[in-house]
Motif scaffolding. Structure first.
Motif, PDB file in Angstrom:
ATOM      1  N   ALA A  90       0.875  -1.005  -0.009  1.00  0.00           N
ATOM      2  CA  ALA A  90       0.016   0.053   0.131  1.00  0.00           C
ATOM      3  C   ALA A  90       0.922   1.154  -0.044  1.00  0.00           C
ATOM      4  O   ALA A  90       2.045   1.233   0.497  1.00  0.00           O
ATOM      5  N   PHE A  91       0.334   2.193  -0.567  1.00  0.00           N
ATOM      6  CA  PHE A  91       1.152   3.595  -0.374  1.00  0.00           C
ATOM      7  C   PHE A  91       1.485   3.932   1.021  1.00  0.00           C
ATOM      8  O   PHE A  91       2.496   4.594   1.126  1.00  0.00           O
ATOM      9  N   THR A  92       0.557   3.668   1.736  1.00  0.00           N
ATOM     10  CA  THR A  92       0.693   4.174   3.224  1.00  0.00           C
ATOM     11  C   THR A  92       1.944   3.226   3.634  1.00  0.00           C
ATOM     12  O   THR A  92       2.637   3.813   4.459  1.00  0.00           O
ATOM     13  N   HIS A  93       2.148   1.971   3.434  1.00  0.00           N
ATOM     14  CA  HIS A  93       3.161   1.397   3.923  1.00  0.00           C
ATOM     15  C   HIS A  93       4.354   2.078   3.024  1.00  0.00           C
ATOM     16  O   HIS A  93       5.593   2.085   4.018  1.00  0.00           O
ATOM     17  N   THR A  94       4.543   2.259   2.016  1.00  0.00           N
ATOM     18  CA  THR A  94       5.757   2.836   1.440  1.00  0.00           C
ATOM     19  C   THR A  94       5.963   4.204   1.865  1.00  0.00           C
ATOM     20  O   THR A  94       7.265   4.436   2.159  1.00  0.00           O
ATOM     21  N   PHE A  95       5.061   4.985   2.253  1.00  0.00           N
ATOM     22  CA  PHE A  95       5.245   6.312   2.728  1.00  0.00           C
ATOM     23  C   PHE A  95       5.779   6.257   4.235  1.00  0.00           C
ATOM     24  O   PHE A  95       6.690   7.049   4.317  1.00  0.00           O
ATOM     25  N   HIS A  96       5.229   5.276   5.129  1.00  0.00           N
ATOM     26  CA  HIS A  96       5.866   5.377   6.466  1.00  0.00           C
ATOM     27  C   HIS A  96       7.183   5.070   6.277  1.00  0.00           C
ATOM     28  O   HIS A  96       8.052   5.433   7.072  1.00  0.00           O
TER      29      HIS A  96
END
Length: 135
Positions: free
Chosen positions: A88-94
């Motif tokens: 998920a983009f959230t995982h990548t962002f974090h």
């Protein structure tokens, strides 16, 4: 230093048999073979150090992800609009935030995705493969 771990998140959101079952299903999903270990090992620390001025600076200094591409043109490529990478983009962002020690501008996030080993695995390589397939 203040931090949030997967145990903290699970303790807050995974409290019923139903949510535990969904979580276990997510971990067992073959598309999550690479995702689950990275996500489960993640620790959030940097976000606790971010100030309002940091966010304002990112908003001021970031470029738009689509650059000069007309929105209608960008949204006309259905395979890209509907694309859902395994991470998920959230995982990548974090992961990016923790790696660079700050909330990234779009340019820094792109650099992470294209040149950091985890960024490439999470977003850079899958996006290149999707673009090659679509184009």
């Amino acid at each position: 230093m203040r931090e949030t771990t997967v145990e903290d998140v699970l303790g807050l959101f995974c409290t019923s048999a139903s949510t535990r079952e969904r979580f276990e299903g997510w971990k067992a999903d073959p598309r999550r073979v690479e995702v689950a270990p990275l996500v489960l090992a993640h620790r959030t620390r940097v976000l606790y150090l971010i100030a309002e001025e940091d966010i304002e600076g990112v908003c001021r200094d970031t470029e738009h992800a689509l650059g000069q591409v007309n929105r209608a043109d960008g949204e006309s490529v259905r395979e890209i609009v509907d694309w859902h990478p395994d991470f998920a983009f959230t995982h990548t962002f974090h992961t990016c935030v923790e790696r660079i020690g700050a909330v990234p501008t779009y340019q820094q996030f792109r650099e992470f995705a294209l040149h950091d080993a985890d960024g490439q695995r999470m977003l850079g390589n899958p996006s290149k493969e999707t673009i090659r397939r679509v184009v």
